[in-house]
Design an enzyme around this catalytic site. Structure first.
Site, mmCIF file in Angstrom:
data_model
loop_
_atom_site.group_PDB
_atom_site.id
_atom_site.type_symbol
_atom_site.label_atom_id
_atom_site.label_comp_id
_atom_site.label_asym_id
_atom_site.label_seq_id
_atom_site.Cartn_x
_atom_site.Cartn_y
_atom_site.Cartn_z
ATOM 1 N N ASP A 125 35.517 34.162 41.738
ATOM 2 C CA ASP A 125 36.347 33.851 40.637
ATOM 3 C C ASP A 125 35.618 33.887 39.177
ATOM 4 O O ASP A 125 34.902 32.840 39.006
ATOM 5 C CB ASP A 125 37.183 32.574 40.748
ATOM 6 C CG ASP A 125 38.468 32.690 39.769
ATOM 7 O OD1 ASP A 125 37.759 32.640 38.654
ATOM 8 O OD2 ASP A 125 39.344 32.557 40.031
ATOM 9 N N THR A 140 58.440 37.225 41.297
ATOM 10 C CA THR A 140 58.348 38.784 41.012
ATOM 11 C C THR A 140 56.966 39.359 41.282
ATOM 12 O O THR A 140 56.679 40.670 41.421
ATOM 13 C CB THR A 140 58.793 39.315 39.929
ATOM 14 O OG1 THR A 140 57.980 39.082 38.860
ATOM 15 C CG2 THR A 140 60.314 38.644 39.468
HETATM 16 N N1 U5P Z 1 39.592 37.853 39.228
HETATM 17 C C1 U5P Z 1 38.279 37.248 39.594
HETATM 18 N N2 U5P Z 1 37.484 37.775 40.735
HETATM 19 C C2 U5P Z 1 37.904 38.409 41.616
HETATM 20 C C3 U5P Z 1 39.276 39.123 41.292
HETATM 21 C C4 U5P Z 1 39.986 38.872 40.286
HETATM 22 O O1 U5P Z 1 37.619 36.427 38.791
HETATM 23 O O2 U5P Z 1 37.159 38.842 42.680
HETATM 24 C C5 U5P Z 1 40.172 37.406 38.267
HETATM 25 C C6 U5P Z 1 40.174 38.777 37.232
HETATM 26 O O3 U5P Z 1 39.068 38.403 36.275
HETATM 27 C C7 U5P Z 1 41.426 38.810 36.656
HETATM 28 C C8 U5P Z 1 42.296 38.179 37.510
HETATM 29 O O4 U5P Z 1 41.455 38.074 35.392
HETATM 30 O O5 U5P Z 1 41.743 37.672 38.615
HETATM 31 C C9 U5P Z 1 43.445 38.977 38.380
HETATM 32 O O6 U5P Z 1 42.854 40.500 38.412
HETATM 33 P P1 U5P Z 1 43.713 41.522 38.727
HETATM 34 O O7 U5P Z 1 43.935 41.410 40.294
HETATM 35 O O8 U5P Z 1 44.838 41.515 38.042
HETATM 36 O O9 U5P Z 1 42.970 42.931 38.549
#
Ligand code: U5P
Length: 209
Positions: A200, A108
């Protein structure tokens, strides 16, 4: 519409540059994230109410101020949000810490809560939700919804880097939640990473890559 605060303080901007740098190793990355979270907490708590008290100095009695019994809570979104907790606790040691864990259902694509433990008086606390990266905004918006379902009434969101899309998502779903960030980057890439971002955040904090 909620407000978005971008911290342009030179110390925050300087440290953020090293956080972004791919050459920065896990130990230094973790320390810098903690330091920036501490500096941001200083601003995020600017509107805490004060009350006057009397205090005896070695010289005389002074009328001075203390924070007026406000109860604070920090809620990191697992796992990257954990990296910001200790920095905030350095400034607000009495804050309680809740935890919320979400994963994205592969079919989903909706965020599913897999862990949630909050202070029992969550409805009385001013909560600061932390996640270093506000990318699609899906995790933060869902975490905030889960907190509200459990009675939370006062929530602020603190992130290091946000995308314009992430800010829009949270503002659309939660117009009462102000957002505090150190930078707003250009965009998301096809994998949902913030560009240029920092990669990340969870992997860089915990050395899992
Ligand atoms: N996240 C990263 N780096 C990025 C984008 C997202 O570490 O460049 C991590 C965020 O910390 C979050 C998860 O916990 O991925 C999903 O983010 P979101 O797309 O739900 O805002």
């Amino acid at each position: 519409m909620s407000k978005v605060y971008v911290f342009d303080h030179p110390l925050i901007q300087h440290k953020l540059t090293y956080i972004r740098d791919e050459k920065t190793g896990t130990k230094e990355f973790r320390e810098l994230v903690e330091e920036v979270a501490m500096l941001m907490a200083y601003e995020v708590t600017r509107d805490l109410p004060l009350e006057e008290v009397s205090v005896k100095t070695p010289v005389a009695t002074a009328t001075s101020k203390v924070i007026a019994g406000k109860k604070l809570g920090i809620v990191p979104i697992l796992r990257a949000g954990l990296g910001m907790v200790d920095g905030i606790l350095k400034l607000i040691p009495a804050a309680k810490v809740g935890h919320i864990g979400l994963y994205r259902d592969p079919e989903t694509l909706k965020p599913v809560e897999y862990y949630c433990k909050l202070p029992s008086d969550v409805e009385e606390r001013d909560l600061i939700v932390t996640d270093p990266m506000l990318a699609t905004g899906g995790s933060a918006a869902a975490a905030i919804s889960f907190l509200k379902e459990r009675g939370a009434r006062s929530i602020k969101l603190m992130c290091l880097i946000a995308s314009p899309e992430g800010i829009e998502t949270v503002q659309k779903e939660h117009e009462d939640v102000d957002i505090y960030v150190a930078a707003i980057d250009e965009r998301l890439n096809d994998h949902g990473y913030i560009v240029p971002g920092l990669g990340d955040a969870g992997d860089r904090l915990f050395g899992t890559k």
